[in-house]
Enzyme design. Structure first.
Site, PDB file in Angstrom:
ATOM      1  N   SER A 157      -7.388  10.475  40.299  1.00 44.14           N
ATOM      2  CA  SER A 157      -7.160   9.213  39.610  1.00 44.14           C
ATOM      3  C   SER A 157      -6.877   8.072  40.600  1.00 44.14           C
ATOM      4  CB  SER A 157      -6.028   9.396  38.595  1.00 44.14           C
ATOM      5  OG  SER A 157      -5.975   8.331  37.683  1.00 44.14           O
ATOM      6  N   ASP A 251     -12.986  10.662  29.375  1.00 48.48           N
ATOM      7  CA  ASP A 251     -12.082   9.939  30.273  1.00 48.48           C
ATOM      8  C   ASP A 251     -12.472   8.464  30.285  1.00 48.48           C
ATOM      9  OD1 ASP A 251     -10.514   8.982  32.351  1.00 48.48           O
ATOM     10  OD2 ASP A 251     -11.246  10.395  33.842  1.00 48.48           O
ATOM     11  N   HIS A 281      -9.470  13.350  31.255  1.00 52.11           N
ATOM     12  CA  HIS A 281      -8.757  12.982  32.474  1.00 52.11           C
ATOM     13  C   HIS A 281      -7.644  13.999  32.758  1.00 52.11           C
ATOM     14  CE1 HIS A 281      -7.701   9.993  35.529  1.00 52.11           C
ATOM     15  NE2 HIS A 281      -6.437  10.334  35.304  1.00 52.11           N
TER      16      HIS A 281
END
Length: 306
Positions: A157, A251, A281
Site C-alpha cells: 500500500s 481494491d 486490499h
C-alpha cells in the site's frame, strides 16, 4: 470487476465487518493507530531463527528497524520492507507476520522499517527514513547474515509507494539502486477518477474515504501532488529496477497499480504484474485463511529477490 469476492476472503471480511469497527479516517489518528495495531497484532506462527530490533541514525533522528532472519544457513539476500497504513498508521508489530512469511518463503533477511508517520511528519520525512534504512542495509546487513550486494525493496500500500520512492531516489543519486522492487497493492497516484475508486468505494478493508483523508494528511501542500516521489506514476520510470506489482480486483487502488505496471513495462523496465481479481486490499496478510492469498504469497516470494 469480473469476479466476485473469493469465498474464503468473504468469510473473513464479513467477520471483520460484524465487529462494527469504524473506518480508519473516522477516528482520531491515535485511535486509528491503536486499532491498526490491534487488528494486525502479530501471532508469530511462522517460525524464524530470530528477530532483532535496532535503531539507526536518520536525517530526522533515530529510525527503528526489525530484522527477521529465517532458520536457513548461509548468506541470504535482503529485503528492506516498508509497511502500509496510509502513511499514518502501522508499526513494526503490525507488519511482523508478513515479514516472517516473506523471510521464510523466499528465504531472505527481511528488514522492516518503522518510518515517521503523517500527519505529524508529512512528506518527505517518512521517505527520508526509508532511504536511510535502505542505505544502512547496503552497508550493515551482513550483521544478520544478509548479502550486502543483493538488497531489494518491497512494501504494501503506502509502503509500496515508499519502496518505489526509494528506488527512484537511488536511481537519481549515488546510492546503489535496489536489485528489485516489489509493490503490493501500492498507492501510486492521487487521481481518484479511475473506475476502481467507484467500484470499491466502500472497500472491503480499504475505503475511498480513508484514502482521500490520509492523502491530505501526508502532503505538505497541493504542490506535492505533482512530485514523482509522492505520485510515482507521474514521473520518469526509466532505469528503475526489475519490478513486481501485485493488484487486487476489489481494491480502490487497483487501477493505479495496473497503470503503474503498464507504464513501467512500456518504459522498458522488466515488470511482472500479478493480478488477483477475487481479492481485496491487504489480502496477502490473510494467507492462513485464504488459499488464493497463500498461492499469491508464494508467487511474490519467487520474485522478490534476485
Amino acid at each position: 470487476m469480473s469476479e466476485p469476492l473469493d469465498s474464503d476472503l468473504a468469510t473473513i471480511v464479513d467477520a471483520f465487518a460484524a465487529t462494527g469497527v469504524p473506518d480508519w479516517h473516522t477516528l482520531s489518528v491515535e485511535s486509528a493507530r491503536e486499532l491498526e495495531d490491534d487488528v494486525f497484532a502479530p501471532d508469530r506462527d511462522t517460525a524464524v531463527r530470530y528477530t532483532r530490533d535496532v535503531e539507526i541514525d536518520g536525517p530526522h533522528g533515530a529510525v527503528p528497524i526489525r530484522a527477521v532472519r529465517p532458520a536457513v544457513g548461509g548468506e541470504l539476500p535482503t529485503v528492506v520492507f516498508y509497511h502500509g497504513g496510509l502513511w499514518a498508521l502501522g508499526s513494526l508489530d503490525s507488519v511482523e507476520d508478513i515479514c516472517r512469511d516473506i523471510a521464510v518463503r523466499t528465504p531472505a533477511v527481511v528488514l522492516a522499517v518503522d518510518y515517521r508517520l503523517a500527519p505529524e511528519h508529512p512528506f518527505p520525512s517518512g521517505l527520508d527514513d526509508c532511504i536511510s534504512a535502505y542505505a544502512w542495509a547496503r552497508d550493515n546487513v551482513d550483521a544478520f547474515g544478509g548479502d550486502r550486494t543483493r538488497v531489494s525493496v518491497a512494501g504494501t500500500s503506502a509502503g509500496g509507494n515508499l519502496a518505489t520512492g526509494v528506488a527512484r531516489f537511488c536511481r537519481d543519486g549515488d546510492i546503489p539502486t535496489p536489485d528489485r522492487q516489489t509493490l503490493l497493492y501500492p498507492m501510486i497516484d492521487d487521481d481518484r477518477t479511475r473506475d476502481s475508486y467507484t467500484e470499491n468505494e466502500s472497500g472491503p478493508l480499504l475505503s475511498r474515504g480513508a484514502i482521500e483523508h490520509f492523502w491530505e494528511a501526508y502532503l505538505r501542500s497541493p504542490v506535492d501532488r505533482a512530485n514523482p516521489y509522492v505520485a510515482p506514476l507521474r514521473g520518469d520510470q526509466s532505469g528503475l529496477p526489475t519490478t513486481t506489482v501485485v493488484t487486487a480486483g476489489h481494491d480502490p487502488l487497483r487501477d493505479e497499480g495496473v497503470a503503474y505496471a503498464e507504464t513501467l513495462d512500456a518504459t522498458g523496465v522488466d515488470t511482472t504484474h500479478q493480478h488477483y481479481p477475487s481479492m481485496c486490499h491487504g489480502f496477502l496478510s490473510l494467507t492462513d485463511g485464504v488459499a488464493v492469498a497463500d498461492e499469491a504469497m508464494d508467487a511474490v516470494a519467487d520474485r522478490i529477490v534476485d
